[in-house]
Design a protein around this motif. Sequence first.
Motif, PDB file in Angstrom:
ATOM      1  N   ARG A  62       0.825  -1.205   0.000  1.00 49.29           N
ATOM      2  CA  ARG A  62       0.000   0.000   0.000  1.00 49.29           C
ATOM      3  C   ARG A  62       0.863   1.261   0.000  1.00 49.29           C
ATOM      4  O   ARG A  62       0.459   2.300  -0.490  1.00 49.29           O
ATOM      5  CB  ARG A  62      -0.930  -0.010   1.207  1.00 49.29           C
ATOM      6  N   ALA A  63       2.078   1.175   0.552  1.00 49.39           N
ATOM      7  CA  ALA A  63       2.954   2.340   0.618  1.00 49.39           C
ATOM      8  C   ALA A  63       3.712   2.561  -0.685  1.00 49.39           C
ATOM      9  O   ALA A  63       4.071   3.692  -1.015  1.00 49.39           O
ATOM     10  CB  ALA A  63       3.946   2.187   1.774  1.00 49.39           C
ATOM     11  N   VAL A  64       3.947   1.500  -1.445  1.00 47.21           N
ATOM     12  CA  VAL A  64       4.758   1.622  -2.666  1.00 47.21           C
ATOM     13  C   VAL A  64       3.945   1.466  -3.940  1.00 47.21           C
ATOM     14  O   VAL A  64       4.477   1.605  -5.047  1.00 47.21           O
ATOM     15  CB  VAL A  64       5.916   0.595  -2.647  1.00 47.21           C
ATOM     16  N   GLY A  65       2.659   1.158  -3.811  1.00 46.84           N
ATOM     17  CA  GLY A  65       1.788   1.100  -4.983  1.00 46.84           C
ATOM     18  C   GLY A  65       1.803  -0.203  -5.748  1.00 46.84           C
ATOM     19  O   GLY A  65       1.182  -0.319  -6.804  1.00 46.84           O
ATOM     20  N   VAL A  66       2.492  -1.217  -5.227  1.00 45.91           N
ATOM     21  CA  VAL A  66       2.512  -2.521  -5.893  1.00 45.91           C
ATOM     22  C   VAL A  66       2.689  -3.607  -4.839  1.00 45.91           C
ATOM     23  O   VAL A  66       3.437  -3.431  -3.869  1.00 45.91           O
ATOM     24  CB  VAL A  66       3.642  -2.610  -6.948  1.00 45.91           C
ATOM     25  N   VAL A  67       1.969  -4.698  -4.992  1.00 50.89           N
ATOM     26  CA  VAL A  67       2.085  -5.832  -4.077  1.00 50.89           C
ATOM     27  C   VAL A  67       3.087  -6.813  -4.679  1.00 50.89           C
ATOM     28  O   VAL A  67       2.861  -7.349  -5.764  1.00 50.89           O
ATOM     29  CB  VAL A  67       0.720  -6.519  -3.869  1.00 50.89           C
ATOM     30  N   ARG A  68       4.185  -7.018  -3.973  1.00 51.91           N
ATOM     31  CA  ARG A  68       5.220  -7.944  -4.448  1.00 51.91           C
ATOM     32  C   ARG A  68       5.086  -9.273  -3.717  1.00 51.91           C
ATOM     33  O   ARG A  68       5.133  -9.328  -2.495  1.00 51.91           O
ATOM     34  CB  ARG A  68       6.609  -7.338  -4.242  1.00 51.91           C
ATOM     35  N   VAL A  69       4.923 -10.321  -4.512  1.00 54.04           N
ATOM     36  CA  VAL A  69       4.718 -11.666  -3.961  1.00 54.04           C
ATOM     37  C   VAL A  69       5.936 -12.523  -4.272  1.00 54.04           C
ATOM     38  O   VAL A  69       6.363 -12.625  -5.433  1.00 54.04           O
ATOM     39  CB  VAL A  69       3.463 -12.334  -4.561  1.00 54.04           C
TER      40      VAL A  69
END
Length: 202
Positions: A62-69
Amino acid sequence: MRRTRRGSRPWQLVAVLVAVLVLLLGSWAATTARAESVTVPFGLQVALFTKVADYDRTLPGRAVGVVRVVVLTRASSPESAAAAGQVLDALAGIPRISGLPHEDAVVPFTTPASLAELCRARSISIVYLTPGLVDSAEALGQALAGIPVLTVSASGDGARKGAVLGFDLVASKPKLVVSLPSCRHQGVRLSSDVLKIATVLE
């Protein structure tokens, strides 16, 4: 003249093939159970943990604008590699996680410390532990202390040993398993809406 009973052989062949298939599936299920008690299909696990991410108040994405999995694998485990492929395929069918685009990568497990460094440096949101890593769940959980990453195990056993989230099969239905000690240890805050429908480990 002796009459031939046409049609009997095809039906006998089908019966034999079905019997062999049942034996093979039973053998596969027993092997999987011995390996890590993975009872919930991987595609369904992906659908569930991506929904749980909606209720993770500390999700770094949410802080960086992308969900890294990160899909964590064990190099020596063919089962781990096969599971990783299924998880990536399922993730490819999900356009957004927690309302954000996502980037998915397979990462071979080396050490807990190296994973922790990766999570810090890349703001990893979710780490999925494929089968074969349940024995490392405790060490991974310790290394990720204070890092708000949602660690997800392929089995409920993983949650009992250090991951935040795992999956069990109860009365033929998938059941979330949430470890509150792991949540506190890693600084993960899951909504009470998730806890209400999960098996919560105190």
